[in-house]
Design an enzyme around this catalytic site. Structure first.
Site, PDB file in Angstrom:
ATOM      1  N   LYS A   1      -8.480  -1.140  11.253  1.00  0.00           N
ATOM      2  CA  LYS A   1      -8.800   0.100  10.545  1.00  0.00           C
ATOM      3  C   LYS A   1     -10.207   0.570  10.935  1.00  0.00           C
ATOM      4  O   LYS A   1     -11.125  -0.229  11.068  1.00  0.00           O
ATOM      5  CB  LYS A   1      -8.751  -0.116   9.024  1.00  0.00           C
ATOM      6  CG  LYS A   1      -7.462  -0.755   8.519  1.00  0.00           C
ATOM      7  CD  LYS A   1      -6.283   0.144   8.685  1.00  0.00           C
ATOM      8  CE  LYS A   1      -5.042  -0.410   7.994  1.00  0.00           C
ATOM      9  NZ  LYS A   1      -4.661  -1.750   8.397  1.00  0.00           N
TER      10      LYS A   1
ATOM     11  N   ASP B   1      -2.242  -8.947  14.902  1.00  0.00           N
ATOM     12  CA  ASP B   1      -3.487  -8.392  14.370  1.00  0.00           C
ATOM     13  C   ASP B   1      -4.004  -9.203  13.188  1.00  0.00           C
ATOM     14  O   ASP B   1      -5.108  -8.958  12.691  1.00  0.00           O
ATOM     15  CB  ASP B   1      -3.303  -6.924  13.976  1.00  0.00           C
ATOM     16  CG  ASP B   1      -2.157  -6.712  13.000  1.00  0.00           C
ATOM     17  OD1 ASP B   1      -1.379  -7.657  12.751  1.00  0.00           O
ATOM     18  OD2 ASP B   1      -2.030  -5.587  12.481  1.00  0.00           O
TER      19      ASP B   1
ATOM     20  N   LYS C   1       6.008   5.330  15.427  1.00  0.00           N
ATOM     21  CA  LYS C   1       5.314   6.556  15.031  1.00  0.00           C
ATOM     22  C   LYS C   1       6.173   7.758  15.396  1.00  0.00           C
ATOM     23  O   LYS C   1       6.710   7.836  16.499  1.00  0.00           O
ATOM     24  CB  LYS C   1       3.954   6.674  15.731  1.00  0.00           C
ATOM     25  CG  LYS C   1       2.963   5.572  15.348  1.00  0.00           C
ATOM     26  CD  LYS C   1       2.535   5.686  13.897  1.00  0.00           C
ATOM     27  CE  LYS C   1       1.486   4.635  13.556  1.00  0.00           C
ATOM     28  NZ  LYS C   1       1.088   4.701  12.140  1.00  0.00           N
ATOM     29  N   THR C   2       6.298   8.715  14.482  1.00  0.00           N
ATOM     30  CA  THR C   2       7.082   9.915  14.726  1.00  0.00           C
ATOM     31  C   THR C   2       6.194  11.145  14.554  1.00  0.00           C
ATOM     32  O   THR C   2       5.011  11.029  14.221  1.00  0.00           O
ATOM     33  CB  THR C   2       8.261  10.010  13.739  1.00  0.00           C
ATOM     34  OG1 THR C   2       7.746  10.271  12.426  1.00  0.00           O
ATOM     35  CG2 THR C   2       9.061   8.721  13.716  1.00  0.00           C
TER      36      THR C   2
ATOM     37  N   GLN D   1      -7.220 -13.891   1.570  1.00  0.00           N
ATOM     38  CA  GLN D   1      -5.980 -14.257   2.255  1.00  0.00           C
ATOM     39  C   GLN D   1      -5.949 -15.749   2.553  1.00  0.00           C
ATOM     40  O   GLN D   1      -4.898 -16.393   2.466  1.00  0.00           O
ATOM     41  CB  GLN D   1      -5.828 -13.461   3.546  1.00  0.00           C
ATOM     42  CG  GLN D   1      -4.491 -13.730   4.243  1.00  0.00           C
ATOM     43  CD  GLN D   1      -4.188 -12.758   5.362  1.00  0.00           C
ATOM     44  OE1 GLN D   1      -4.371 -11.555   5.216  1.00  0.00           O
ATOM     45  NE2 GLN D   1      -3.716 -13.265   6.485  1.00  0.00           N
TER      46      GLN D   1
ATOM     47  N   HIS E   1       6.450  -3.681   9.503  1.00  0.00           N
ATOM     48  CA  HIS E   1       6.885  -4.861   8.750  1.00  0.00           C
ATOM     49  C   HIS E   1       8.202  -5.430   9.267  1.00  0.00           C
ATOM     50  O   HIS E   1       8.580  -6.545   8.918  1.00  0.00           O
ATOM     51  CB  HIS E   1       7.099  -4.498   7.269  1.00  0.00           C
ATOM     52  CG  HIS E   1       5.879  -3.952   6.593  1.00  0.00           C
ATOM     53  ND1 HIS E   1       5.758  -2.637   6.208  1.00  0.00           N
ATOM     54  CD2 HIS E   1       4.723  -4.555   6.226  1.00  0.00           C
ATOM     55  CE1 HIS E   1       4.591  -2.446   5.630  1.00  0.00           C
ATOM     56  NE2 HIS E   1       3.936  -3.587   5.629  1.00  0.00           N
TER      57      HIS E   1
ATOM     58  N   HIS F   1       7.618  -0.210   6.558  1.00  0.00           N
ATOM     59  CA  HIS F   1       7.785   0.606   7.757  1.00  0.00           C
ATOM     60  C   HIS F   1       8.067  -0.313   8.939  1.00  0.00           C
ATOM     61  O   HIS F   1       8.181  -1.538   8.778  1.00  0.00           O
ATOM     62  CB  HIS F   1       6.563   1.498   7.991  1.00  0.00           C
ATOM     63  CG  HIS F   1       5.260   0.764   8.029  1.00  0.00           C
ATOM     64  ND1 HIS F   1       4.906  -0.105   9.041  1.00  0.00           N
ATOM     65  CD2 HIS F   1       4.210   0.763   7.156  1.00  0.00           C
ATOM     66  CE1 HIS F   1       3.709  -0.606   8.808  1.00  0.00           C
ATOM     67  NE2 HIS F   1       3.255  -0.106   7.679  1.00  0.00           N
TER      68      HIS F   1
ATOM     69  N   LYS G   1       1.640   1.091  19.642  1.00  0.00           N
ATOM     70  CA  LYS G   1       2.557   0.598  18.617  1.00  0.00           C
ATOM     71  C   LYS G   1       3.769   1.514  18.507  1.00  0.00           C
ATOM     72  O   LYS G   1       3.641   2.738  18.461  1.00  0.00           O
ATOM     73  CB  LYS G   1       1.852   0.527  17.252  1.00  0.00           C
ATOM     74  CG  LYS G   1       0.925  -0.661  17.092  1.00  0.00           C
ATOM     75  CD  LYS G   1       0.406  -0.742  15.661  1.00  0.00           C
ATOM     76  CE  LYS G   1      -0.553  -1.901  15.477  1.00  0.00           C
ATOM     77  NZ  LYS G   1      -1.042  -1.990  14.084  1.00  0.00           N
TER      78      LYS G   1
ATOM     79  N   ARG H   1      -9.785   1.382   3.565  1.00  0.00           N
ATOM     80  CA  ARG H   1      -8.506   1.860   3.045  1.00  0.00           C
ATOM     81  C   ARG H   1      -8.677   2.415   1.637  1.00  0.00           C
ATOM     82  O   ARG H   1      -9.495   1.942   0.865  1.00  0.00           O
ATOM     83  CB  ARG H   1      -7.519   0.684   3.029  1.00  0.00           C
ATOM     84  CG  ARG H   1      -6.153   1.016   2.500  1.00  0.00           C
ATOM     85  CD  ARG H   1      -5.287  -0.233   2.415  1.00  0.00           C
ATOM     86  NE  ARG H   1      -4.755  -0.603   3.706  1.00  0.00           N
ATOM     87  CZ  ARG H   1      -4.160  -1.772   3.948  1.00  0.00           C
ATOM     88  NH1 ARG H   1      -4.067  -2.665   3.004  1.00  0.00           N
ATOM     89  NH2 ARG H   1      -3.677  -2.038   5.141  1.00  0.00           N
TER      90      ARG H   1
ATOM     91  N   THR I   1       0.817  -1.215   0.000  1.00  0.00           N
ATOM     92  CA  THR I   1       0.000   0.000   0.000  1.00  0.00           C
ATOM     93  C   THR I   1       0.854   1.270   0.000  1.00  0.00           C
ATOM     94  O   THR I   1       0.328   2.369  -0.035  1.00  0.00           O
ATOM     95  CB  THR I   1      -0.927   0.008   1.229  1.00  0.00           C
ATOM     96  OG1 THR I   1      -0.147  -0.246   2.403  1.00  0.00           O
ATOM     97  CG2 THR I   1      -1.982  -1.085   1.103  1.00  0.00           C
TER      98      THR I   1
END
Length: 404
Positions: free
Chosen positions: A83, A194, A232-233, A173, A49, A46, A229, A87, A41
């Site tokens: 989510k 998740d 994150k910045t 999946q 992963h 990131h 999580k 998406r 996506t």
């Protein structure tokens, strides 16, 4: 062959398993083809992963065969897990570009040659040509809607609205696992916690058609002690691509983790031996900062290479210890230095909006050249660039160099 179960357990990766004893036995007696899925996506992986690929690397080192599934087909739908909204749908062209970019990053973690060399597959190759009625008769008939709606990935979306389009993600999946089982003898699907509901769907599908050697294993998500999580910045996700998150910013993120996360990060995101990790994690007070430096260097080296890790380390040392070079810290060239401090803060990404920039100043969180800024109307001028640059700072840990 070393039993990888011990490695994964010792490093704290394992969260849930469908058949614990059978999986332990399987790891100990044969080379297991396994798969990990990544939806393309974006044009970069990131930190979300990162753990998956570390697991894949450990698995391969212990003799098992990684199948990295890039979801060119499932990305057209989007996984509803975690989510609150559907998406954004990507075009086929966007997805193909992302797939090509991700392959280059995956190569840092697994090798593609040798007896158990990894392979990359794209589920667009088999999903996009499926005929709807045939698929629903063959696969959809084996799934209970009641059971699906009880799954956490769907249950949390029922109040806000869940489309049938998204609901079909689990079927897709699960079919991926069946396809890889038939095509490559893949017996195990692995993923973040998740993904538990989706993984169970695939394991059950294969077992419903009369096979008894399909398994699922999830690993823990990388979280802070508060359960949030990691990765994150101020600018959003912590990307593995240097164009999206610079090696310096990447290094600084790990350099600034909370003390309680040091052991987890060293175990899950580095290949350091466990005895070294245990020693580093035992350090207390000021000494724990040295362990954070080791973690930051090792993780940055793994993603960006030793040279970039060294540059990031030097830039960090220059800021915190007065040693090293500022050359490699995040830098913005200003076309006009006579701008407001608020505009400068937003321009470099320290705050996403002028309102938040003003709030930071009012709270005493902004400094320029080590002088706290108290006036939200402060204008930058030549005197701030007497050395040729100015250092803008948020709190104690976020720095940005401004050049004229």
């Amino acid at each position: 062959m070393e039993n990888v179960f011990k490695v994964l357990e010792e490093r704290g990766y394992i969260e849930q398993m469908t058949h614990p004893q059978e999986i332990k036995d399987l790891f100990g007696k044969e080379s297991v083809p396994f798969y990990i899925g990544i939806d393309p996506t974006a044009d970069s992986l990131h930190v979300g992963h990162f753990v998956s690929l570390m697991v894949a690397s450990h698995m391969q080192k212990c003799g098992h065969k990684p199948i990295i599934l890039v979801g060119g087909g499932t990305a057209t739908i989007g996984d509803p897990s975690g989510k609150t909204d559907m998406r954004k749908m990507l075009s086929r062209e966007e997805i193909n570009q992302n797939v090509a970019a991700l392959k280059k990053q995956i190569e840092r973690f697994v090798r593609f040659e040798g007896n158990n060399g990894a392979i990359i597959v794209n589920n667009a190759d088999w999903l996009l040509d499926l005929k709807f009625v045939d698929f629903m008769r063959e696969i959809g008939s084996l799934f209970s809607v009641n059971k699906m709606l009880a799954a956490e990935c769907y249950k949390q979306r029922l109040e806000t609205g869940l489309t049938f389009f998204e609901m079909s993600y689990m079927l897709m999946q699960s079919y991926d696992f069946l396809h890889l089982y038939n095509q490559y003898g893949c017996k195990l699907q692995m993923g973040g916690n998740d993904q538990w509901s989706n993984i169970i769907g695939g394991v059950d599908l294969i077992r419903k058609i009369g096979k008894d050697d399909s398994f699922g294993l999830t690993f823990k998500l990388l979280t802070t002690k508060e359960g949030k999580k990691m990765g994150k910045t101020e600018k959003g996700a912590l990307w593995l691509a240097p164009e999206k998150t610079s090696p310096y910013e990447f290094y600084q993120y790990w350099r600034n983790i909370e003390d309680a996360s040091v052991e987890t990060v060293l175990k899950m995101l580095t290949f350091l031996p466990m005895d070294t990790i245990q020693e580093l994690s035992s350090w207390k007070d000021e000494k724990i900062n040295e362990a954070k430096k080791v973690a930051a260097f090792e993780i940055t080296k793994l993603i960006h290479g030793q040279e970039e890790a060294k540059k990031a380390e030097e830039a960090s040392n220059a800021l915190f210890n007065g040693q090293g070079s500022l050359e490699h810290m995040p830098t913005t060239q200003l076309e006009n230095i006579n701008i407001s401090i608020v505009d400068a803060i937003v321009r470099v990404g320290i705050a996403p909006s002028k309102g938040q920039a003003r709030t930071l100043i009012n709270q005493g969180g902004i400094s320029l050249n080590n002088e706290k800024i108290v006036d939200v109307n402060y204008l930058l001028s030549n005197k701030d660039f007497s050395t040729g640059y100015a250092i803008l700072k948020k709190g104690k840990k976020i720095f940005h160099k401004l050049e004229k």
